[in-house]
Design an enzyme around this catalytic site. Structure first.
Site, PDB file in Angstrom:
ATOM      1  N   SER A 102     -10.695   2.858 -90.352  1.00 22.55           N
ATOM      2  CA  SER A 102     -10.810   3.559 -91.624  1.00 22.55           C
ATOM      3  C   SER A 102      -9.699   4.611 -91.777  1.00 22.55           C
ATOM      4  O   SER A 102      -8.530   4.257 -91.796  1.00 22.55           O
ATOM      5  CB  SER A 102     -12.206   4.170 -91.747  1.00 22.55           C
ATOM      6  OG  SER A 102     -12.496   4.528 -93.072  1.00 22.55           O
ATOM      7  N   ASP A 161     -17.570  -4.826 -97.042  1.00 21.59           N
ATOM      8  CA  ASP A 161     -17.225  -3.409 -96.924  1.00 21.59           C
ATOM      9  C   ASP A 161     -17.121  -2.798 -98.317  1.00 21.59           C
ATOM     10  O   ASP A 161     -16.284  -3.195 -99.122  1.00 21.59           O
ATOM     11  CB  ASP A 161     -15.897  -3.273 -96.179  1.00 21.59           C
ATOM     12  CG  ASP A 161     -15.592  -1.841 -95.755  1.00 21.59           C
ATOM     13  OD1 ASP A 161     -16.149  -0.911 -96.364  1.00 21.59           O
ATOM     14  OD2 ASP A 161     -14.793  -1.668 -94.816  1.00 21.59           O
ATOM     15  N   HIS A 190     -18.599  -1.749 -93.253  1.00 19.98           N
ATOM     16  CA  HIS A 190     -17.623  -0.754 -92.809  1.00 19.98           C
ATOM     17  C   HIS A 190     -17.907  -0.367 -91.359  1.00 19.98           C
ATOM     18  O   HIS A 190     -18.501   0.673 -91.079  1.00 19.98           O
ATOM     19  CB  HIS A 190     -17.697   0.466 -93.728  1.00 19.98           C
ATOM     20  CG  HIS A 190     -16.523   1.388 -93.625  1.00 19.98           C
ATOM     21  ND1 HIS A 190     -15.241   1.017 -93.985  1.00 19.98           N
ATOM     22  CD2 HIS A 190     -16.425   2.682 -93.195  1.00 19.98           C
ATOM     23  CE1 HIS A 190     -14.421   2.024 -93.806  1.00 19.98           C
ATOM     24  NE2 HIS A 190     -15.111   3.042 -93.318  1.00 19.98           N
TER      25      HIS A 190
END
Length: 248
Positions: A102, A161, A190
């Site tokens: 991320s 996601d 995610h």
């Protein structure tokens, strides 16, 4: 290979090591070393654009840079992140590659170009593995994207996601030279997936880079998305060995 690992926003080194346990164990089993470090930005509940859960409130929340676009002086400013990475190279480097998740993956992308400037003692990176990565939007970061990235990189994306949707991940993927990129999609959200087909595809990518067989611009494993199943609940593990990861 020795990898520097960069956690996601609101995570920390210890938590990322836990969340990526499947990847960490597989790479370690195959002779690779992973070093996890904490982001330099301490995140307070008031900094979050959402209502945090109690579990999150109990976490030492860290980040690599400010995400508040209303604060132009700190928004997307990677100076402190670069300092943390430089310190890691001096203390535990050199590193052969990067693994990021991320926000940490967004930073890792930039580091494939910036690391020689930040830490000249570290040889050119050989590889990057980016989970749920995205292109930074801050104006101060845009110069990094003016020319294609060339470090062999695997972009791992979750088709479900909602934090970093596939189309957002593809924007960063398209910043790479076609002969230096691969994409691996998993049927999840995610997180860093630990399903066996996904892990084996990541390991195959690492081996291809080591052996010089890497060709780029393809799906790392065409069957991974259809064969893998969403993660199920796992048994309890002893995480005590991770409690001090990333701490000085």
């Amino acid at each position: 290979m020795k990898f520097l690992c960069l956690h996601g926003y609101t995570q920390n080194a210890s938590l990322f090591a836990k969340k990526a346990s499947g990847l960490r164990k597989l790479l370690k089993k195959n002779g690779h070393e992973l070093v996890f470090i904490d982001g330099p930005v301490k995140i307070e509940p008031k900094d979050l654009p959402f209502e945090p859960s109690q579990e999150l409130l109990d976490t030492d929340m860290r980040g690599w840079f400010c995400i508040d676009s209303n604060d132009p002086e700190t928004y997307g400013n990677t100076a402190r992140a670069f300092e943390a990475v430089k310190a890691a190279v001096e203390a535990e480097g050199p590193f052969d590659g990067l693994i990021g998740f991320s926000q940490g993956a967004g930073l890792a992308a930039i580091l494939t170009k910036a690391l020689p400037q930040i830490a000249p003692s570290n040889p050119a990176l050989k590889i990057a593995i980016l989970y749920s990565a995205f292109r930074l939007e801050a104006p101060s970061a845009q110069h990094w994207y003016e020319t294609p990235f060339t470090t062999p990189t695997l972009h791992v994306m979750g088709t479900l996601d909602t934090v970093v949707p596939e189309e957002r991940g593809m924007i960063l993927y398209n910043c790479w030279a076609p002969n230096a990129r691969q994409v691996l999609k998993h049927p999840g959200g995610h997180y860093t997936p630990s399903q066996k087909p996904i892990l084996q595809a990541v390991l195959a990518f690492v081996n291809d880079v080591i052996e010089g067989k890497y060709g780029g611009d393809a799906e790392a494993d065409a069957n991974a998305e259809t064969e893998a199943k969403p993660e199920q609940g796992k048994g309890k593990e002893d995480w005590s060995e991770f409690d001090n990861i990333g701490k000085n």
